[in-house]
Scaffold this motif. Structure first.
Motif, short mmCIF file in Angstrom:
data_model
loop_
_atom_site.label_atom_id
_atom_site.label_comp_id
_atom_site.label_asym_id
_atom_site.label_seq_id
_atom_site.Cartn_x
_atom_site.Cartn_y
_atom_site.Cartn_z
N ASN A 117 0.80 -1.11 0.21
CA ASN A 117 0.07 0.34 0.10
C ASN A 117 0.58 1.69 -0.04
OD1 ASN A 117 -1.51 -1.75 2.31
ND2 ASN A 117 -2.60 -1.18 0.84
N LEU A 118 2.30 1.39 0.55
CA LEU A 118 2.80 2.47 0.24
C LEU A 118 4.33 2.59 0.48
CD1 LEU A 118 2.66 5.62 2.00
CD2 LEU A 118 3.29 4.01 4.11
N ASP A 119 4.56 2.72 -0.36
CA ASP A 119 6.53 3.24 -0.46
C ASP A 119 6.99 4.32 0.29
OD1 ASP A 119 6.79 1.45 -2.68
OD2 ASP A 119 6.40 3.01 -4.68
N ILE A 120 8.58 4.32 0.78
CA ILE A 120 8.84 5.30 1.56
C ILE A 120 9.99 4.89 1.24
CG2 ILE A 120 6.21 5.70 3.45
CD1 ILE A 120 7.79 3.98 5.14
N ASP A 121 10.71 5.92 1.69
CA ASP A 121 11.99 6.30 1.56
C ASP A 121 12.70 7.66 1.06
OD1 ASP A 121 14.52 5.35 1.12
OD2 ASP A 121 14.29 3.94 -0.53
N PHE A 122 13.70 7.86 0.92
CA PHE A 122 14.18 8.54 1.06
C PHE A 122 14.56 9.26 -0.78
CE2 PHE A 122 14.89 8.50 5.54
CZ PHE A 122 14.53 9.28 6.11
N ASP A 123 15.01 10.72 -1.25
CA ASP A 123 15.31 10.42 -2.37
C ASP A 123 16.54 10.93 -2.33
OD1 ASP A 123 15.58 13.70 -1.38
OD2 ASP A 123 13.67 14.28 -3.12
N TYR A 124 17.57 11.16 -3.53
CA TYR A 124 18.63 11.98 -3.37
C TYR A 124 19.32 13.00 -2.56
CZ TYR A 124 17.91 15.42 -6.76
OH TYR A 124 17.33 16.94 -6.67
N ALA A 125 18.38 13.59 -2.42
CA ALA A 125 18.87 15.19 -1.41
C ALA A 125 18.78 14.26 -0.22
CB ALA A 125 18.27 15.48 -2.03
N GLY A 126 17.98 13.66 0.08
CA GLY A 126 17.87 12.85 1.71
C GLY A 126 16.55 13.40 2.13
N ASN A 127 15.55 14.40 1.40
CA ASN A 127 13.82 14.52 1.04
C ASN A 127 12.91 13.45 1.04
OD1 ASN A 127 14.82 16.82 1.74
ND2 ASN A 127 14.58 16.38 -0.20
N GLU A 128 12.24 13.51 2.08
CA GLU A 128 11.13 12.00 2.71
C GLU A 128 10.42 11.97 1.15
OE1 GLU A 128 9.85 12.20 6.75
OE2 GLU A 128 8.55 12.89 5.54
N PHE A 129 10.11 10.43 0.75
CA PHE A 129 9.86 10.21 -0.67
C PHE A 129 8.53 8.95 -0.07
CE2 PHE A 129 9.58 6.40 -3.16
CZ PHE A 129 9.21 7.21 -4.59
N ILE A 130 7.33 9.72 -0.40
CA ILE A 130 5.82 8.60 -0.08
C ILE A 130 5.70 9.03 -1.64
CG2 ILE A 130 4.14 9.46 1.74
CD1 ILE A 130 5.75 10.63 3.48
N TYR A 131 5.15 8.08 -1.39
CA TYR A 131 3.36 7.28 -2.12
C TYR A 131 2.90 6.14 -2.08
CZ TYR A 131 6.09 9.80 -6.37
OH TYR A 131 6.74 10.95 -7.19
N LEU A 132 1.13 6.70 -1.77
CA LEU A 132 0.18 5.61 -1.30
C LEU A 132 0.44 5.15 -3.30
CD1 LEU A 132 -2.12 8.00 0.30
CD2 LEU A 132 -0.73 6.54 1.61
N LYS A 133 -0.01 4.30 -2.92
CA LYS A 133 0.06 3.04 -4.05
C LYS A 133 -1.73 2.87 -4.58
CE LYS A 133 4.06 -0.01 -2.94
NZ LYS A 133 4.34 -1.24 -3.29
N SER A 134 -2.02 4.03 -4.48
CA SER A 134 -3.71 3.98 -4.48
C SER A 134 -4.17 5.17 -4.27
CB SER A 134 -4.57 2.35 -3.72
OG SER A 134 -4.28 1.51 -3.54
#
Length: 207
Positions: A117-134
């Motif tokens: 349901n959820l993608d969470i990580d940090f991008d190349y600059a260290g910023n939050e990367f949050i995607y809901l899959k629906s």
């Protein structure tokens, strides 16, 4: 000379501030995560919990309250894969409480987390990367909510969540919930209690 001293102090202040910020974010929490990692997980799951609760509240009548288990995590950087899961809980208007994501009879029902349901990580600059899959466009159409604190309208799920629908139907048939039905009227007065506590362990043991 005075300008050089002021400039030197300013640089020193920036270096000290940056160092403190770096050390604070690397400090381990009770869950074994970095502060920055824990903040990311809480942010992402706050949005996922709102997405799931909103679906139940807008598509089912007879619901008095929706709440969630803690965020159960397993694995990590040194022990992949990392998983994080939550379990929704539904109350009917008689006060009956039922946990989603368990087994009823011979059928097991899904939990909800970073795998499905959820993608969470940090991008190349260290910023939050949050995607809901629906999203409002479909269950397989993800949406970037990295900069959102509450669920945007376009992230509300409009189509059926078949796994959740089957789970709620089974709970009603099993007698754990009463008078909860799929309805366009929904349950506009239903209370929602979010839970952002992070625990290590298996979500399936939570009741």
């Amino acid at each position: 000379m005075r300008k050089k001293v002021v400039a030197g102090l300013a640089v020193l202040f920036v270096l000290i501030s940056g160092g403190i910020f770096y050390m604070v974010n690397l400090q381990k929490t009770s869950s074994g995560l970095d502060v920055k990692e824990e903040k990311l997980i809480k942010h992402g799951f706050r949005l996922l919990e709102e997405q799931l609760a909103t679906y139940i509240k807008e598509h089912y009548s007879g619901v008095s309250k929706i709440e969630f288990s803690p965020i159960f995590i397993e694995g990590g950087k040194d022990n992949p894969p990392f998983t994080a899961d939550i379990v929704p809980v539904v109350y009917d208007e008689e006060g009956n409480r039922a946990v989603l994501g368990t087994q009823i009879g011979n059928t097991g029902y899904p939990s909800y987390g970073n795998i499905a349901n959820l993608d969470i990580d940090f991008d190349y600059a260290g910023n939050e990367f949050i995607y809901l899959k629906s999203s409002s466009k479909g269950l397989d159409v993800d949406i970037n909510v990295s900069n959102q604190e509450t669920l945007p309208e376009e992230a509300k799920i409009k189509t059926e969540i078949k796994g959740m629908d089957a789970n709620i139907e089974a709970l009603v048939k099993d007698g754990q919930l009463k008078n909860i039905t799929k309805s366009e009227i929904g349950s506009p007065k239903a209370e929602i209690n979010y839970n952002l506590e992070i625990k290590r362990g298996d979500y399936s043991t939570w009741k």
